[in-house]
Design a protein around this motif. Structure first.
Motif, PDB file in Angstrom:
ATOM      1  N   GLN A 127      -3.658   7.157  -2.739  1.00 56.64           N
ATOM      2  CA  GLN A 127      -3.367   5.856  -2.104  1.00 56.64           C
ATOM      3  C   GLN A 127      -3.638   4.759  -3.116  1.00 56.64           C
ATOM      4  OE1 GLN A 127      -4.958   4.799   1.677  1.00 56.64           O
ATOM      5  NE2 GLN A 127      -4.025   6.517   2.742  1.00 56.64           N
ATOM      6  N   ALA A 146       0.864  -1.187   0.000  1.00 52.44           N
ATOM      7  CA  ALA A 146       0.000   0.000   0.000  1.00 52.44           C
ATOM      8  C   ALA A 146       0.894   1.228   0.000  1.00 52.44           C
ATOM      9  CB  ALA A 146      -0.912  -0.002   1.221  1.00 52.44           C
ATOM     10  N   ASP A 162      -2.713   0.390  -4.314  1.00 52.11           N
ATOM     11  CA  ASP A 162      -2.140  -0.916  -4.013  1.00 52.11           C
ATOM     12  C   ASP A 162      -1.326  -1.357  -5.223  1.00 52.11           C
ATOM     13  OD1 ASP A 162      -3.333  -1.170  -1.477  1.00 52.11           O
ATOM     14  OD2 ASP A 162      -5.203  -1.855  -2.374  1.00 52.11           O
TER      15      ASP A 162
END
Lengths: 136, 136
Positions: free
Chosen positions: B98, B52, B100
């Motif tokens: 943000q 992350a 992944d």
């Protein structure tokens, strides 16, 4: 392409010594004031005590020529690429700090906890998004 | 004091049209590739699928002279100071995203969802801290 950042304010903090600075806010950073320039006053109009904000700073005492660091400065640990660490040393030393607003006084915003040295330049301020808090 | 940012990479995204871009990643942004310059390769060494990360971009099509905006571009809403919004228009238009990590291929990092236009400059990349996810 050249990108020039504008300093919009400075951190006012009791932290004046690099060696004494905590590495992250949850490791005991003191409260601080964000002191903004008059010319950005209109942008601050809706900040209220209790707001959760992200402060973006320019870590002006960091080195910009470093791509590998010992995690948390611990030389017994294997060096790691800077982009998987929060080391201040990196090509663009932008600090990210999640804070809660304690008080607002004109262009001065008091926050609960900030791991930045006194005088550190501020470059941006944003609300924390709900999705960033509760995403997992 | 002048601060000069270095572009360390670019976003490769199917989003090429400003009007079609979602406002936040959780509103349906597609996957993207972060394509880094060879000279920062060492900094990427420890990025793994599943990580992350926070991507910091420079929103180069934003206006820098704006201090009040209509929230989410909705002109029926009262203008708000930019620092309590995520509007790209602000004195230093740094984007925070943000993501992944899906895959890593040398200096190319694939991410699950990113609300940035194709070609957007990347200026930094950091891990998300546990305290930022679970702090409340």
């Amino acid at each position: 392409m050249t990108i020039e950042l504008t300093v919009i304010g400075r951190v006012e903090s009791p932290i004046t010594d690099l060696d004494a600075a905590p590495r992250q806010a949850d490791e005991g950073a003191p409260g601080a004031w964000l002191v903004f320039d008059e010319r950005v006053r209109d942008g601050l109009a809706d900040i209220r005590p209790g707001d959760a904000l992200v402060v973006l700073t320019w870590l002006d005492r960091a080195r910009r020529d470093v791509l590998r660091v010992h995690p948390r400065g611990d030389t017994t640990r294997t060096p790691e690429g800077v982009f998987t660490t929060r080391s201040p040393h990196r090509p663009n030393p932008i600090g990210l700090h999640q804070v809660d607003v304690v008080a607002v006084d004109g262009c001065r915003v008091q926050v609960n906890s900030l791991e930045a040295l006194n005088g550190t330049p501020i470059v941006d301020l944003k609300p924390v998004l709900a999705s960033e808090i509760a995403r997992r």
